[in-house]
Design a protein around this motif. Structure first.
Motif, PDB file in Angstrom:
ATOM      1  N   LEU A 204       0.682  -1.348   0.165  1.00  0.00           N
ATOM      2  CA  LEU A 204      -0.086   0.003  -0.011  1.00  0.00           C
ATOM      3  C   LEU A 204       0.813   1.433   0.062  1.00  0.00           C
ATOM      4  O   LEU A 204       0.594   2.124  -0.902  1.00  0.00           O
ATOM      5  N   SER A 205       1.948   1.037   0.860  1.00  0.00           N
ATOM      6  CA  SER A 205       2.881   2.395   0.882  1.00  0.00           C
ATOM      7  C   SER A 205       3.565   2.660  -0.458  1.00  0.00           C
ATOM      8  O   SER A 205       3.677   3.852  -1.078  1.00  0.00           O
ATOM      9  N   CYS A 206       3.775   1.709  -0.880  1.00  0.00           N
ATOM     10  CA  CYS A 206       4.344   1.555  -2.559  1.00  0.00           C
ATOM     11  C   CYS A 206       3.366   2.083  -3.435  1.00  0.00           C
ATOM     12  O   CYS A 206       3.899   2.928  -4.259  1.00  0.00           O
ATOM     13  N   GLY A 207       2.251   1.604  -3.353  1.00  0.00           N
ATOM     14  CA  GLY A 207       1.003   1.754  -4.395  1.00  0.00           C
ATOM     15  C   GLY A 207       0.604   3.051  -4.359  1.00  0.00           C
ATOM     16  O   GLY A 207       0.245   3.918  -5.154  1.00  0.00           O
ATOM     17  N   GLU A 208       0.818   4.036  -3.061  1.00  0.00           N
ATOM     18  CA  GLU A 208       0.477   5.386  -2.895  1.00  0.00           C
ATOM     19  C   GLU A 208       1.406   6.206  -3.461  1.00  0.00           C
ATOM     20  O   GLU A 208       0.966   7.390  -3.838  1.00  0.00           O
ATOM     21  N   ILE A 209       2.692   5.775  -3.396  1.00  0.00           N
ATOM     22  CA  ILE A 209       3.806   6.609  -4.078  1.00  0.00           C
ATOM     23  C   ILE A 209       3.573   6.426  -5.688  1.00  0.00           C
ATOM     24  O   ILE A 209       2.656   6.867  -6.222  1.00  0.00           O
ATOM     25  N   ASP A 210       4.350   5.487  -6.218  1.00  0.00           N
ATOM     26  CA  ASP A 210       4.303   5.231  -7.846  1.00  0.00           C
ATOM     27  C   ASP A 210       4.647   3.752  -8.358  1.00  0.00           C
ATOM     28  O   ASP A 210       4.924   3.724  -9.654  1.00  0.00           O
ATOM     29  N   THR A 211       4.874   2.911  -7.472  1.00  0.00           N
ATOM     30  CA  THR A 211       4.992   1.597  -7.968  1.00  0.00           C
ATOM     31  C   THR A 211       4.123   1.022  -8.660  1.00  0.00           C
ATOM     32  O   THR A 211       3.075   1.048  -8.273  1.00  0.00           O
ATOM     33  N   ARG A 212       4.347   0.775  -9.982  1.00  0.00           N
ATOM     34  CA  ARG A 212       3.197   0.281 -11.000  1.00  0.00           C
ATOM     35  C   ARG A 212       3.065  -1.207 -11.164  1.00  0.00           C
ATOM     36  O   ARG A 212       2.249  -1.621 -11.532  1.00  0.00           O
ATOM     37  N   THR A 213       4.247  -1.894 -10.655  1.00  0.00           N
ATOM     38  CA  THR A 213       4.086  -3.502 -10.544  1.00  0.00           C
ATOM     39  C   THR A 213       4.640  -4.007  -9.376  1.00  0.00           C
ATOM     40  O   THR A 213       5.622  -3.829  -8.906  1.00  0.00           O
TER      41      THR A 213
END
Ligand SMILES: [Zn+2]
Ligand SMILES: [Zn+2]
Length: 267
Positions: A204-213
């Motif tokens: 979630l913390s990665c997805g909130e920034i910009d991790t796409r995969t």
């Protein structure tokens, strides 16, 4: 174009390939030398095409194929100094192939790739994850850790474009499952493995920034299912309407080939 393909993921063996043009980096060799060669062949590659091998730690599910490999091929191997010592104890003839780096010391690994060893918390000598920076972004491979050891590691993972993240066990399945108490305590502990719930927080913390995969890795056979991991990690990402790709890496088989795109640069 940068490509990532997992050859196997889980306690029965881990290996994956990161490629860009003529550079091919293997991450762990926890399956047999023969299976690695078969997987390379399916991608049109030979053992001589490997630029280097990165090893996370000395547990068998990450090094099982190395003993045979180093008798046939002289591929450079990169790991932490603590892991290097363990490999030297176990594998005759490996010393001259070993290159080491401490966590957070950037190290050139070939072609366009530079790697950082990311600290983990695991019951081994000096395990690590990898952050590998290439022309199409940052790939982080982060498995075999009981916890995220510090904020710096968390912040670094959050900057990944593609994240391979351990989602080892469902806590209810582990607690009510067949494992002996001591083994349950090991897996649940700070030097064990990441649960689906913890993976969900990190994702979630990665997805909130910009991790796409985000690719979920190292799932337990007994204490998890791909569906359970996807549901647990996927729910909070859905809630923020994350538009990225979330998948589980297969335990025994090769994954699809995932490509990294220069999304940020082309914007
Ligand atoms: Zn492992
Ligand atoms: Zn391990």
């Amino acid at each position: 174009m940068t490509r990532f393909c997992s050859f196997a993921s889980g306690s029965s063996g881990n290996a994956a390939l990161l490629s860009c043009d003529d550079t091919h980096i293997l991450i762990d060799m926890g399956i047999s030398c023969r299976r690695v060669c078969q997987c390379l062949a399916r991608l049109g590659l030979t053992p001589g095409d490997l630029t280097g091998i990165l090893i996370t730690h000395e547990h068998t599910d990450h090094i099982a194929g190395l003993a045979t490999w180093i008798k046939k091929y002289r591929t450079p191997i990169l790991c932490t100094p603590g892991t290097a010592l363990q490999l030297e104890y176990r594998l005759a003839g490996i010393s001259e192939l070993l290159h080491t780096a401490e966590p957070w010391d950037p190290v050139y690994v070939g072609g366009p790739f530079t790697a950082l060893m990311l600290p983990t918390s695991h019951d081994c000598a000096q395990g690590c994850g990898f952050g590998i920076q290439g022309p199409d972004g940052l790939l982080c491979v982060y498995t075999d850790t009981g916890v995220l050891p510090d904020h710096r590691t968390q912040a670094y993972l959050m900057s990944s474009d593609m994240l391979v993240l351990e989602s080892n066990y469902d806590e209810d399945m582990l607690r009510s499952g067949p494992y002996p108490f001591a083994l349950k305590r090991r897996i649940l502990g700070e030097e064990g493995h990441l649960s689906n719930d913890t993976a969900a927080e990190i994702a979630l913390s990665c997805g909130e920034i910009d991790t796409r995969t985000i690719l979920l890795a190292h799932l337990s056979k007994e204490n998890n299912t791909p569906q359970r991991a996807l549901e647990t990690v996927g729910a909070p990402l859905e809630a923020i309407q994350w538009g990225g790709r979330l998948e589980v890496l297969p335990r025994y088989d090769m994954s699809p080939v995932y490509t990294m795109e220069r999304a940020r640069c082309s914007e």
